[in-house]
Design a protein around this motif. Structure first.
Motif, PDB file in Angstrom:
ATOM      1  N   THR A  27      73.022  58.706  23.410  1.00  0.00           N
ATOM      2  CA  THR A  27      73.159  60.078  23.898  1.00  0.00           C
ATOM      3  C   THR A  27      74.641  60.439  23.788  1.00  0.00           C
ATOM      4  O   THR A  27      75.491  59.751  24.346  1.00  0.00           O
ATOM      5  N   TYR A  28      74.923  61.490  23.028  1.00  0.00           N
ATOM      6  CA  TYR A  28      76.296  61.970  22.884  1.00  0.00           C
ATOM      7  C   TYR A  28      76.372  63.423  23.313  1.00  0.00           C
ATOM      8  O   TYR A  28      75.459  64.208  23.041  1.00  0.00           O
ATOM      9  N   MET A  29      77.467  63.783  23.979  1.00  0.00           N
ATOM     10  CA  MET A  29      77.701  65.152  24.390  1.00  0.00           C
ATOM     11  C   MET A  29      78.928  65.694  23.666  1.00  0.00           C
ATOM     12  O   MET A  29      79.978  65.036  23.630  1.00  0.00           O
ATOM     13  N   TYR A  30      78.757  66.872  23.083  1.00  0.00           N
ATOM     14  CA  TYR A  30      79.878  67.549  22.436  1.00  0.00           C
ATOM     15  C   TYR A  30      80.306  68.716  23.302  1.00  0.00           C
ATOM     16  O   TYR A  30      79.497  69.559  23.683  1.00  0.00           O
ATOM     17  N   ASP A  31      81.608  68.760  23.621  1.00  0.00           N
ATOM     18  CA  ASP A  31      82.187  69.859  24.397  1.00  0.00           C
ATOM     19  C   ASP A  31      82.985  70.725  23.431  1.00  0.00           C
ATOM     20  O   ASP A  31      84.064  70.328  22.985  1.00  0.00           O
ATOM     21  N   PRO A  32      82.464  71.910  23.064  1.00  0.00           N
ATOM     22  CA  PRO A  32      83.166  72.765  22.112  1.00  0.00           C
ATOM     23  C   PRO A  32      84.538  73.244  22.617  1.00  0.00           C
ATOM     24  O   PRO A  32      85.451  73.439  21.823  1.00  0.00           O
ATOM     25  N   THR A  33      84.681  73.392  23.928  1.00  0.00           N
ATOM     26  CA  THR A  33      85.966  73.833  24.489  1.00  0.00           C
ATOM     27  C   THR A  33      87.045  72.794  24.270  1.00  0.00           C
ATOM     28  O   THR A  33      88.182  73.119  23.915  1.00  0.00           O
ATOM     29  N   GLU A  34      86.683  71.529  24.455  1.00  0.00           N
ATOM     30  CA  GLU A  34      87.629  70.425  24.280  1.00  0.00           C
ATOM     31  C   GLU A  34      87.613  69.864  22.861  1.00  0.00           C
ATOM     32  O   GLU A  34      88.450  69.037  22.521  1.00  0.00           O
ATOM     33  N   ASN A  35      86.624  70.301  22.056  1.00  0.00           N
ATOM     34  CA  ASN A  35      86.429  69.777  20.715  1.00  0.00           C
ATOM     35  C   ASN A  35      86.397  68.246  20.721  1.00  0.00           C
ATOM     36  O   ASN A  35      87.089  67.578  19.964  1.00  0.00           O
ATOM     37  N   SER A  36      85.532  67.706  21.618  1.00  0.00           N
ATOM     38  CA  SER A  36      85.477  66.253  21.752  1.00  0.00           C
ATOM     39  C   SER A  36      84.039  65.787  22.002  1.00  0.00           C
ATOM     40  O   SER A  36      83.217  66.523  22.540  1.00  0.00           O
ATOM     41  N   TRP A  37      83.783  64.533  21.595  1.00  0.00           N
ATOM     42  CA  TRP A  37      82.503  63.874  21.815  1.00  0.00           C
ATOM     43  C   TRP A  37      82.664  62.832  22.908  1.00  0.00           C
ATOM     44  O   TRP A  37      83.677  62.135  22.960  1.00  0.00           O
ATOM     45  N   VAL A  38      81.628  62.699  23.761  1.00  0.00           N
ATOM     46  CA  VAL A  38      81.625  61.682  24.807  1.00  0.00           C
ATOM     47  C   VAL A  38      80.271  60.985  24.774  1.00  0.00           C
ATOM     48  O   VAL A  38      79.232  61.651  24.742  1.00  0.00           O
ATOM     49  N   GLN A  39      80.285  59.641  24.754  1.00  0.00           N
ATOM     50  CA  GLN A  39      79.022  58.926  24.820  1.00  0.00           C
ATOM     51  C   GLN A  39      78.536  58.928  26.257  1.00  0.00           C
ATOM     52  O   GLN A  39      79.304  58.719  27.195  1.00  0.00           O
ATOM     53  N   LYS A  40      77.241  59.181  26.426  1.00  0.00           N
ATOM     54  CA  LYS A  40      76.611  59.225  27.741  1.00  0.00           C
ATOM     55  C   LYS A  40      75.650  58.057  27.880  1.00  0.00           C
ATOM     56  O   LYS A  40      75.536  57.224  26.984  1.00  0.00           O
ATOM     57  N   ALA A  41      74.919  58.019  28.987  1.00  0.00           N
ATOM     58  CA  ALA A  41      73.971  56.925  29.244  1.00  0.00           C
ATOM     59  C   ALA A  41      72.973  56.806  28.102  1.00  0.00           C
ATOM     60  O   ALA A  41      72.526  57.815  27.539  1.00  0.00           O
ATOM     61  N   MET A  42      72.615  55.590  27.768  1.00  0.00           N
ATOM     62  CA  MET A  42      71.623  55.334  26.717  1.00  0.00           C
ATOM     63  C   MET A  42      70.246  55.787  27.203  1.00  0.00           C
ATOM     64  O   MET A  42      69.909  55.624  28.373  1.00  0.00           O
ATOM     65  N   MET A  43      69.465  56.324  26.275  1.00  0.00           N
ATOM     66  CA  MET A  43      68.091  56.703  26.579  1.00  0.00           C
ATOM     67  C   MET A  43      67.298  55.446  26.963  1.00  0.00           C
ATOM     68  O   MET A  43      67.657  54.340  26.565  1.00  0.00           O
ATOM     69  N   ILE A  44      66.210  55.610  27.680  1.00  0.00           N
ATOM     70  CA  ILE A  44      65.392  54.485  28.143  1.00  0.00           C
ATOM     71  C   ILE A  44      64.843  53.680  26.972  1.00  0.00           C
ATOM     72  O   ILE A  44      64.748  52.464  27.030  1.00  0.00           O
ATOM     73  N   SER A  45      64.465  54.370  25.900  1.00  0.00           N
ATOM     74  CA  SER A  45      63.929  53.677  24.731  1.00  0.00           C
ATOM     75  C   SER A  45      64.518  54.282  23.466  1.00  0.00           C
ATOM     76  O   SER A  45      64.911  55.442  23.445  1.00  0.00           O
TER      77      SER A  45
END
Length: 189
Positions: A27-45
């Motif tokens: 799971t990755y989140m992109y923040d257009p304001t910061e122009n950055s990617w952050v890895q988030k918690a892994m999906m259950i499967s």
């Protein structure tokens, strides 16, 4: 995206873009304001060819051809946690859209019947239950979808060939209507 991915789902929530799964549990989140990617918690499967929708500040992922044919998973970005929800009918290569607090999941490929399906199920995020709704006019895998004025549109997709179809579902009447076809046939769009 920090890693190469394919057959993932993209969901927008609170002005952020979430890229989920795609031959992985990432799971990755992109923040257009910061122009950055952050890895988030892994999906259950681990999953691919699944669908997703956002309701009330949460992201729901339905089905998929990895480990989750019949799974419904919920991601809460406030606490960066995934939870399992009520199971759905097994499918992948389907489409899902939220209308209010309900998520409509339509079409796809059923591994249990080894066939393309027209089935339509609605997930109620408030009660954690699935309900069968009127099936789409014809079977489709990998169609596009959108919600306009409270109605669900399902476009294109394929059975043994690509389609130009455009179907509209009205949840207030539980009916499908054939609309003007697309100018070209599209699949995996």
């Amino acid at each position: 995206i920090p890693v190469a991915t394919a057959e993932h789902v993209g969901v927008m929530l609170n002005n952020k873009i979430y890229i989920i799964g795609g031959r992985s549990a990432n799971t990755y989140m992109y923040d257009p304001t910061e122009n950055s990617w952050v890895q988030k918690a892994m999906m259950i499967s681990e999953d691919t060819e699944h669908s997703g929708a956002a309701v009330d500040n949460k992201i729901y992922i339905m089905g998929g051809s990895g480990d989750g044919y019949a799974t419904t998973r919920c991601y809460d970005p406030e606490i960066d946690t995934w939870t399992s929800k009520a199971s759905m009918s097994s499918r992948y290569r389907h489409t899902s859209q939220a209308i209010g607090t309900n998520i409509h999941t339509v079409g796809g490929y059923s591994p249990s019947s080894s066939s393309t399906v027209a089935s339509h199920s609605m997930y109620n995020t408030l009660t954690n239950t699935w309900t069968t709704k009127k099936a789409m006019t014809s079977e489709r895998q990998t169609p596009a979808s959108a919600v306009v004025n409270g109605c669900l549109y399902v476009l294109g997709g394929y059975t043994s060939y690509a389609h130009t179809s455009n179907y509209m579902y009205d949840p207030s009447t539980n009916t499908w209507t054939t609309k003007y076809s697309m100018p070209v046939s599209l699949v995996d769009h």
